[in-house]
Design a protein around this motif. Structure first.
Motif, PDB file in Angstrom:
ATOM      1  N   ASN A  19       0.861  -1.112   0.188  1.00 42.45           N
ATOM      2  CA  ASN A  19       0.115  -0.052  -0.068  1.00 42.45           C
ATOM      3  C   ASN A  19       0.861   1.152  -0.054  1.00 42.45           C
ATOM      4  OD1 ASN A  19      -1.886   2.235   1.002  1.00 42.45           O
ATOM      5  ND2 ASN A  19      -3.227   0.524   1.302  1.00 42.45           N
ATOM      6  N   ALA A  20       0.758   2.003  -1.078  1.00 49.10           N
ATOM      7  CA  ALA A  20       1.477   3.020  -1.247  1.00 49.10           C
ATOM      8  C   ALA A  20       1.208   4.189  -0.091  1.00 49.10           C
ATOM      9  CB  ALA A  20       1.308   3.998  -2.659  1.00 49.10           C
ATOM     10  N   ASP A  21       0.086   4.006   0.638  1.00 51.38           N
ATOM     11  CA  ASP A  21      -0.102   5.135   1.661  1.00 51.38           C
ATOM     12  C   ASP A  21       0.420   4.790   3.049  1.00 51.38           C
ATOM     13  OD1 ASP A  21      -1.438   6.735  -0.136  1.00 51.38           O
ATOM     14  OD2 ASP A  21      -3.439   5.741  -0.079  1.00 51.38           O
ATOM     15  N   ASN A  22       0.615   3.657   3.422  1.00 50.52           N
ATOM     16  CA  ASN A  22       0.635   3.065   4.644  1.00 50.52           C
ATOM     17  C   ASN A  22       1.745   2.147   4.725  1.00 50.52           C
ATOM     18  OD1 ASN A  22      -0.719   0.886   4.376  1.00 50.52           O
ATOM     19  ND2 ASN A  22      -2.534   1.467   5.019  1.00 50.52           N
ATOM     20  N   GLY A  23       2.114   1.493   3.711  1.00 55.16           N
ATOM     21  CA  GLY A  23       3.338   0.688   3.896  1.00 55.16           C
ATOM     22  C   GLY A  23       2.709  -0.688   3.959  1.00 55.16           C
ATOM     23  N   ALA A  24       1.411  -1.136   4.321  1.00 51.03           N
ATOM     24  CA  ALA A  24       0.924  -2.373   4.363  1.00 51.03           C
ATOM     25  C   ALA A  24       1.216  -3.312   3.317  1.00 51.03           C
ATOM     26  CB  ALA A  24      -0.680  -2.389   4.710  1.00 51.03           C
ATOM     27  N   VAL A  25       1.860  -4.665   3.491  1.00 54.36           N
ATOM     28  CA  VAL A  25       2.021  -5.691   2.463  1.00 54.36           C
ATOM     29  C   VAL A  25       0.680  -6.097   2.071  1.00 54.36           C
ATOM     30  CG1 VAL A  25       3.024  -7.732   1.905  1.00 54.36           C
ATOM     31  CG2 VAL A  25       4.373  -6.170   3.197  1.00 54.36           C
TER      32      VAL A  25
END
Length: 202
Positions: A19-25
């Motif tokens: 996720n580009a916004d929060n880094g979640a894989v």
């Protein structure tokens, strides 16, 4: 980025989506050269289906697309990392990420702000009846700015007292209305965070 697809089994490269916004894989898929090119050309993340033996765009059935932001390979050029913005749940189970059950995903404060920002945008666009947010947008930017000022004053007044719970409540009210003001001006919380990051380097 130059990948030699011939060195991979069936020309497929593992691709991790973040996720580009929060880094979640979000998920892991496989790409061949055609899938990579399609992703970059269409702006939607596309994979190669090993079961169907064809390329497929994530979300083509569910409508939950992955809007492509960037792509890069690792140091050995044998794995891809894709930055994307999901338009809905990523996993077929309805979860935000395919790794949520393994607890690899942790909701961060930034996640909460982005989710709240999305709710604000939804209320604004749908003009939901009896929606406080929709009514505030309908009154215009001056009223929104005034409300932020009022909440800021209330927070300052509460800061002089010794009631942590009331202070946190007023701080929450201010932050909520601040997000509304940002969206009214066409600015996202990410825009503000990125600016703060750039200042940190000075």
């Amino acid at each position: 980025m130059k990948l030699n697809y011939e060195k991979y089994i069936d020309g497929l490269v593992p691709a991790i989506v973040q996720n580009a916004d929060n880094g979640a894989v979000l998920m892991l898929g496989f790409m061949n050269e055609e899938a990579v090119n399609s992703t970059q050309e269409t702006g939607r993340v596309t994979f190669f289906s090993r079961s169907r033996k064809t390329i497929w765009t994530k979300g083509e059935t569910s409508g939950n697309y992955l809007d492509f932001i960037s792509i890069e390979s690792d140091c050995d050029d044998d794995t891809l990392l894709i930055q994307a913005r999901p338009t809905g749940p990523v996993c077929h189970t309805g979860e935000e990420t395919c790794f949520r059950e393994s607890k690899s995903f942790r909701e961060s404060p930034m996640d909460v702000l982005i989710a709240l920002e999305n709710v604000i945008d939804s209320r604004r666009s749908q003009k939901t009846e009896n929606s406080y947010v929709a009514s505030l947008f309908a009154k215009g930017i001056n009223k929104i700015a005034q409300k932020v000022g009022e909440e800021a004053v209330e927070l300052v007044i509460e800061a002089k007292d010794d009631d942590p719970e009331k202070f946190k409540s007023e701080a929450s009210d201010l932050l909520f209305h601040y997000l509304i003001l940002l969206r009214a001006k066409g600015v996202s919380i990410n825009d503000v965070v990125e600016l703060l990051k750039s200042r940190r380097k000075r």
